[in-house]
Scaffold this motif. Structure first.
Motif, PDB file in Angstrom:
ATOM      1  N   LEU A 135      15.297  30.180  18.676  1.00  0.00           N
ATOM      2  CA  LEU A 135      16.589  30.497  18.739  1.00  0.00           C
ATOM      3  C   LEU A 135      17.432  29.711  17.524  1.00  0.00           C
ATOM      4  O   LEU A 135      17.964  28.574  18.385  1.00  0.00           O
ATOM      5  CB  LEU A 135      17.225  31.461  19.989  1.00  0.00           C
ATOM      6  N   ILE A 136      17.556  29.289  16.872  1.00  0.00           N
ATOM      7  CA  ILE A 136      17.956  28.303  16.101  1.00  0.00           C
ATOM      8  C   ILE A 136      19.154  29.109  15.406  1.00  0.00           C
ATOM      9  O   ILE A 136      19.658  30.158  15.433  1.00  0.00           O
ATOM     10  CB  ILE A 136      17.520  28.101  14.453  1.00  0.00           C
ATOM     11  N   LEU A 137      19.976  28.049  16.501  1.00  0.00           N
ATOM     12  CA  LEU A 137      22.019  28.553  16.722  1.00  0.00           C
ATOM     13  C   LEU A 137      22.611  27.068  17.198  1.00  0.00           C
ATOM     14  O   LEU A 137      22.969  26.362  17.428  1.00  0.00           O
ATOM     15  CB  LEU A 137      21.945  29.633  18.175  1.00  0.00           C
ATOM     16  N   ASP A 138      23.859  27.236  15.964  1.00  0.00           N
ATOM     17  CA  ASP A 138      24.892  26.026  15.959  1.00  0.00           C
ATOM     18  C   ASP A 138      26.017  26.643  17.047  1.00  0.00           C
ATOM     19  O   ASP A 138      26.647  27.950  17.013  1.00  0.00           O
ATOM     20  CB  ASP A 138      25.073  25.352  14.591  1.00  0.00           C
ATOM     21  N   PRO A 139      26.610  25.396  17.084  1.00  0.00           N
ATOM     22  CA  PRO A 139      28.160  25.393  17.747  1.00  0.00           C
ATOM     23  C   PRO A 139      29.042  26.561  16.833  1.00  0.00           C
ATOM     24  O   PRO A 139      28.647  25.883  15.528  1.00  0.00           O
ATOM     25  CB  PRO A 139      29.086  23.860  17.863  1.00  0.00           C
ATOM     26  N   GLY A 140      29.760  27.531  16.518  1.00  0.00           N
ATOM     27  CA  GLY A 140      30.343  28.107  15.802  1.00  0.00           C
ATOM     28  C   GLY A 140      31.844  29.222  16.377  1.00  0.00           C
ATOM     29  O   GLY A 140      32.277  28.493  17.239  1.00  0.00           O
ATOM     30  N   ARG A 141      31.302  30.117  15.003  1.00  0.00           N
ATOM     31  CA  ARG A 141      33.083  30.779  15.760  1.00  0.00           C
ATOM     32  C   ARG A 141      32.920  31.771  16.596  1.00  0.00           C
ATOM     33  O   ARG A 141      34.433  32.387  16.788  1.00  0.00           O
ATOM     34  CB  ARG A 141      33.059  31.697  13.805  1.00  0.00           C
ATOM     35  N   ALA A 142      32.298  32.250  17.025  1.00  0.00           N
ATOM     36  CA  ALA A 142      31.966  32.641  18.222  1.00  0.00           C
ATOM     37  C   ALA A 142      31.665  32.470  19.491  1.00  0.00           C
ATOM     38  O   ALA A 142      30.331  31.951  19.539  1.00  0.00           O
ATOM     39  CB  ALA A 142      31.305  34.309  18.351  1.00  0.00           C
ATOM     40  N   PHE A 143      31.873  33.067  20.890  1.00  0.00           N
ATOM     41  CA  PHE A 143      30.945  32.384  21.978  1.00  0.00           C
ATOM     42  C   PHE A 143      29.538  32.576  21.833  1.00  0.00           C
ATOM     43  O   PHE A 143      29.291  33.307  21.918  1.00  0.00           O
ATOM     44  CB  PHE A 143      31.467  33.378  23.059  1.00  0.00           C
ATOM     45  N   GLY A 144      29.115  31.670  22.537  1.00  0.00           N
ATOM     46  CA  GLY A 144      27.221  32.159  22.893  1.00  0.00           C
ATOM     47  C   GLY A 144      26.753  30.833  22.187  1.00  0.00           C
ATOM     48  O   GLY A 144      26.005  31.275  20.880  1.00  0.00           O
ATOM     49  N   THR A 145      27.071  29.488  22.704  1.00  0.00           N
ATOM     50  CA  THR A 145      25.560  28.752  21.966  1.00  0.00           C
ATOM     51  C   THR A 145      25.077  28.558  22.716  1.00  0.00           C
ATOM     52  O   THR A 145      23.550  27.389  22.436  1.00  0.00           O
ATOM     53  CB  THR A 145      26.472  27.062  22.134  1.00  0.00           C
ATOM     54  N   GLY A 146      24.264  29.158  24.478  1.00  0.00           N
ATOM     55  CA  GLY A 146      23.189  28.705  24.719  1.00  0.00           C
ATOM     56  C   GLY A 146      23.198  28.387  26.095  1.00  0.00           C
ATOM     57  O   GLY A 146      23.504  27.685  27.008  1.00  0.00           O
ATOM     58  N   SER A 147      24.523  27.104  25.477  1.00  0.00           N
ATOM     59  CA  SER A 147      24.911  25.941  26.932  1.00  0.00           C
ATOM     60  C   SER A 147      25.576  26.463  28.533  1.00  0.00           C
ATOM     61  O   SER A 147      25.290  26.082  29.313  1.00  0.00           O
ATOM     62  CB  SER A 147      25.908  24.907  26.300  1.00  0.00           C
ATOM     63  N   HIS A 148      26.323  27.481  27.863  1.00  0.00           N
ATOM     64  CA  HIS A 148      26.876  28.149  29.142  1.00  0.00           C
ATOM     65  C   HIS A 148      26.280  28.360  29.819  1.00  0.00           C
ATOM     66  O   HIS A 148      25.085  29.533  29.679  1.00  0.00           O
ATOM     67  CB  HIS A 148      28.230  28.939  28.881  1.00  0.00           C
ATOM     68  N   PRO A 149      26.600  28.561  31.596  1.00  0.00           N
ATOM     69  CA  PRO A 149      25.428  29.349  32.620  1.00  0.00           C
ATOM     70  C   PRO A 149      25.628  30.908  31.831  1.00  0.00           C
ATOM     71  O   PRO A 149      24.332  31.227  33.175  1.00  0.00           O
ATOM     72  CB  PRO A 149      26.277  28.808  33.760  1.00  0.00           C
ATOM     73  N   THR A 150      25.973  31.469  32.183  1.00  0.00           N
ATOM     74  CA  THR A 150      26.124  33.241  31.698  1.00  0.00           C
ATOM     75  C   THR A 150      25.458  33.405  30.692  1.00  0.00           C
ATOM     76  O   THR A 150      24.796  34.068  30.850  1.00  0.00           O
ATOM     77  CB  THR A 150      27.693  33.400  32.012  1.00  0.00           C
ATOM     78  N   THR A 151      25.078  32.512  29.618  1.00  0.00           N
ATOM     79  CA  THR A 151      24.828  32.925  28.489  1.00  0.00           C
ATOM     80  C   THR A 151      23.178  32.281  28.600  1.00  0.00           C
ATOM     81  O   THR A 151      21.486  33.384  28.913  1.00  0.00           O
ATOM     82  CB  THR A 151      24.906  31.724  27.214  1.00  0.00           C
ATOM     83  N   GLN A 152      22.434  31.581  29.674  1.00  0.00           N
ATOM     84  CA  GLN A 152      21.543  31.495  30.314  1.00  0.00           C
ATOM     85  C   GLN A 152      20.953  32.689  31.493  1.00  0.00           C
ATOM     86  O   GLN A 152      19.349  32.824  30.801  1.00  0.00           O
ATOM     87  CB  GLN A 152      21.786  30.006  30.688  1.00  0.00           C
ATOM     88  N   LEU A 153      21.753  32.692  32.127  1.00  0.00           N
ATOM     89  CA  LEU A 153      21.194  33.565  33.149  1.00  0.00           C
ATOM     90  C   LEU A 153      20.891  34.741  32.339  1.00  0.00           C
ATOM     91  O   LEU A 153      19.697  35.426  32.879  1.00  0.00           O
ATOM     92  CB  LEU A 153      22.874  34.108  34.082  1.00  0.00           C
ATOM     93  N   CYS A 154      21.760  35.341  30.790  1.00  0.00           N
ATOM     94  CA  CYS A 154      21.570  36.477  30.828  1.00  0.00           C
ATOM     95  C   CYS A 154      19.937  36.672  29.512  1.00  0.00           C
ATOM     96  O   CYS A 154      19.488  37.191  29.639  1.00  0.00           O
ATOM     97  CB  CYS A 154      22.453  37.044  29.457  1.00  0.00           C
ATOM     98  N   LEU A 155      19.776  35.755  29.225  1.00  0.00           N
ATOM     99  CA  LEU A 155      18.374  35.336  28.164  1.00  0.00           C
ATOM    100  C   LEU A 155      16.939  34.983  29.474  1.00  0.00           C
ATOM    101  O   LEU A 155      16.385  35.101  29.171  1.00  0.00           O
ATOM    102  CB  LEU A 155      18.880  33.349  27.691  1.00  0.00           C
ATOM    103  N   PHE A 156      17.043  34.451  30.774  1.00  0.00           N
ATOM    104  CA  PHE A 156      16.399  34.284  31.046  1.00  0.00           C
ATOM    105  C   PHE A 156      15.768  35.672  31.821  1.00  0.00           C
ATOM    106  O   PHE A 156      14.475  35.893  31.694  1.00  0.00           O
ATOM    107  CB  PHE A 156      16.637  33.420  32.144  1.00  0.00           C
ATOM    108  N   TRP A 157      17.157  36.971  31.426  1.00  0.00           N
ATOM    109  CA  TRP A 157      17.428  37.583  32.094  1.00  0.00           C
ATOM    110  C   TRP A 157      15.774  38.557  31.396  1.00  0.00           C
ATOM    111  O   TRP A 157      14.717  39.198  31.481  1.00  0.00           O
ATOM    112  CB  TRP A 157      17.684  38.386  32.578  1.00  0.00           C
TER     113      TRP A 157
END
Length: 305
Positions: A135-157
């Motif tokens: 997933l090609i993604l840069d820090p930007g205008r909206a929440f969700g770069t993959g670094s936060h634990p909640t984003t990682q939990l959802c991606l793993f699910w």
């Protein structure tokens, strides 16, 4: 060019007035944080959207950035007078040299491995595994770069559960990372919803960056604005919502109606101590449980009855 960083510790009474006055007397930026951060006395503070409590740390550290030629002794005299203090508060100074801020920022974001086959990769990095789903993604205008634990939990699910041909709703899509991941992991179509127009624009840009089929991934500010990416009855096979506890509680009837019977839901943005309240809200429609935990955050999942 360099700058001067001025750090002052004050109690909660003075935080608001001091931060305002620092700007008035020439500060380029002002940062407020817990003076006890990193110690046993650290004081976590959490607000929900629309519910700002105004609470600050008992002992706050205020860091103000000034031009390199700022008259710090005069600034401290002004602060002492404004706060009506008997003695001048203690302070620390440090010099911040000119740097390549773009490179410095980029250095903070390395590729993140969610699973053996799923990675998040900033545009300035080469994918560590070219055969993985990157997933090609840069820090930007909206929440969700993959670094936060909640984003990682959802991606793993999503990585463990998405089946080929399923329809997915990403509610509160932010940067679009979860919606894009769902599509790359095999979903036939995905709908991303967010009330923030900037998030929708960022999601569309990120989907294009990841070469997603625009007919299979749609982003909208309203759930009902597009039904083309759902089943015939307007419901989806899976929902993922990474928001916060209170909004998730309020959204429960809407999310319940958006998923088919037997479909699944995954909720995050929830602290461990908030889990029971969210579970109790959703249990009238779902078989809910805590599926995963990370750094004090939880992922709740359920199957619709």
């Amino acid at each position: 060019m360099s700058w001067v960083s001025l750090n002052i510790e004050v109690n909660a009474t003075y935080v608001e007035i001091l931060s305002d006055k620092l700007f008035e007397i020439g500060a380029l930026s002002v940062d407020i944080h817990d003076a006890a951060a990193g110690t046993e006395q650290e004081q976590p503070l959490f607000d929900e959207p629309g519910e700002f409590t105004g609470e600050v740390w008992t002992k706050a550290a205020i860091t103000a950035l000034f031009e390199q030629d700022a008259n710090i002794p005069a600034i401290m005299q002004t602060i002492t007078r404004i706060l009506q203090l008997a003695t001048q508060p203690e302070y620390r100074l440090s010099r911040i040299p000119e740097q390549d801020w773009v490179k410095l920022t980029q250095a903070q974001f390395d590729p993140i491995d969610i699973s053996p086959r799923l990675w998040i990769v900033p545009t300035w990095h080469e994918p560590p595994d070219s055969t993985a789903i990157n997933l090609i993604l840069d820090p930007g205008r909206a929440f969700g770069t993959g670094s936060h634990p909640t984003t990682q939990l959802c991606l793993f699910w999503l990585d463990k559960n998405i089946q080929s041909g399923e329809t997915v709703l990403d509610y509160g899509c932010g940067s679009g990372i979860l919606a894009i991941a769902a599509l790359k992991l095999g979903a036939s179509s995905v709908l991303g919803v967010d009330i923030d127009a900037n998030a929708i624009a960022a999601s569309r840009d990120n989907a294009a960056l990841n070469r997603c089929d625009p007919e299979r991934i749609i982003f909208s500010t309203t759930l009902g604005s597009s039904q083309s990416n759902t089943k015939e009855n307007g419901q989806v096979d899976r929902i993922v919502a990474n928001i916060l506890a209170n909004p998730l509680i309020m959204l429960a009837p809407i999310l319940m109606n958006a998923v088919r019977t037997g479909g699944s839901i995954a909720l995050s943005g929830i602290l461990e101590e908030q889990a029971s309240e969210v579970i109790n809200t959703y249990r009238q429609w779902f078989e809910m449980d805590i599926a995963d935990k990370k750094e004090g955050w939880v992922l709740l999942t359920g199957i619709k009855k």
